[in-house]
Design a protein around this motif. Sequence first.
Motif, PDB file in Angstrom:
ATOM      1  N   CYS A  69       0.844  -1.193   0.000  1.00  0.00           N
ATOM      2  CA  CYS A  69       0.000   0.000   0.000  1.00  0.00           C
ATOM      3  C   CYS A  69       0.882   1.247   0.000  1.00  0.00           C
ATOM      4  O   CYS A  69       2.103   1.139   0.121  1.00  0.00           O
ATOM      5  CB  CYS A  69      -0.918   0.005   1.226  1.00  0.00           C
ATOM      6  N   ASN A  70       0.267   2.414  -0.153  1.00  0.00           N
ATOM      7  CA  ASN A  70       1.048   3.658  -0.259  1.00  0.00           C
ATOM      8  C   ASN A  70       0.568   4.758   0.694  1.00  0.00           C
ATOM      9  O   ASN A  70       0.561   5.928   0.345  1.00  0.00           O
ATOM     10  CB  ASN A  70       1.035   4.173  -1.703  1.00  0.00           C
ATOM     11  N   PHE A  71       0.217   4.392   1.904  1.00  0.00           N
ATOM     12  CA  PHE A  71      -0.290   5.381   2.866  1.00  0.00           C
ATOM     13  C   PHE A  71       0.740   6.457   3.204  1.00  0.00           C
ATOM     14  O   PHE A  71       0.383   7.616   3.379  1.00  0.00           O
ATOM     15  CB  PHE A  71      -0.765   4.702   4.153  1.00  0.00           C
ATOM     16  N   VAL A  72       2.001   6.088   3.310  1.00  0.00           N
ATOM     17  CA  VAL A  72       3.032   7.066   3.670  1.00  0.00           C
ATOM     18  C   VAL A  72       3.208   8.075   2.541  1.00  0.00           C
ATOM     19  O   VAL A  72       3.227   9.288   2.764  1.00  0.00           O
ATOM     20  CB  VAL A  72       4.368   6.369   4.017  1.00  0.00           C
ATOM     21  N   THR A  73       3.313   7.587   1.311  1.00  0.00           N
ATOM     22  CA  THR A  73       3.451   8.477   0.152  1.00  0.00           C
ATOM     23  C   THR A  73       2.255   9.406   0.044  1.00  0.00           C
ATOM     24  O   THR A  73       2.409  10.605  -0.210  1.00  0.00           O
ATOM     25  CB  THR A  73       3.604   7.654  -1.138  1.00  0.00           C
ATOM     26  N   ARG A  74       1.052   8.858   0.244  1.00  0.00           N
ATOM     27  CA  ARG A  74      -0.152   9.687   0.165  1.00  0.00           C
ATOM     28  C   ARG A  74      -0.151  10.754   1.246  1.00  0.00           C
ATOM     29  O   ARG A  74      -0.533  11.900   0.996  1.00  0.00           O
ATOM     30  CB  ARG A  74      -1.404   8.815   0.262  1.00  0.00           C
ATOM     31  N   TRP A  75       0.267  10.405   2.478  1.00  0.00           N
ATOM     32  CA  TRP A  75       0.306  11.407   3.534  1.00  0.00           C
ATOM     33  C   TRP A  75       1.354  12.471   3.228  1.00  0.00           C
ATOM     34  O   TRP A  75       1.100  13.667   3.412  1.00  0.00           O
ATOM     35  CB  TRP A  75       0.595  10.790   4.906  1.00  0.00           C
ATOM     36  N   LEU A  76       2.527  12.062   2.762  1.00  0.00           N
ATOM     37  CA  LEU A  76       3.570  13.035   2.433  1.00  0.00           C
ATOM     38  C   LEU A  76       3.076  14.022   1.374  1.00  0.00           C
ATOM     39  O   LEU A  76       3.289  15.229   1.492  1.00  0.00           O
ATOM     40  CB  LEU A  76       4.832  12.322   1.944  1.00  0.00           C
TER      41      LEU A  76
END
Length: 157
Positions: A69-76
């Motif tokens: 998943c890409n939760f960190v990228t989305r938050w950044l």
Amino acid sequence: MRRNWKSVQPNSLLEALRLAKDFAIERRRLSVERIADLMGVTHDALYKWLSTGRMPANLIPVYEHACGCNFVTRWLAASSGKLVIDLPVGRDATAADMQALQEQLHGAVGALLQFYAGRADQDSTISAIQLGLEGLAWHRHNVQQHETPQLDLGVQS
């Protein structure tokens, strides 16, 4: 009860890191130790990063790949005022796609109504708006790509 992962929007880096871990545990049946193995780090280091929210930036793509998943990228991106959308390939939208968009937009409007009535906090309202904007942006690009569709290689985000 299973979480609806498509509607999740992290409100902090720490929450994004923990959501990615939870996603990997629930959807990919991975333990923290297995995620650490896939990343090539010790599980002690990963536990430390998950407790402090201070993962080295060069390991974020590796972590997200391991978790699926890409939760960190989305938050950044969101914390910098940017939208992140999965690149659509110009395929016909399904009824499920339209229902998901309608749910996202309904959630955004509902969150706005609650916020302005003093019954919702800023973070949850922004998260709902962000999801609605991402859904609309995906469909905008999908419509642009419709005349020249690309191969859908089944890449997961």
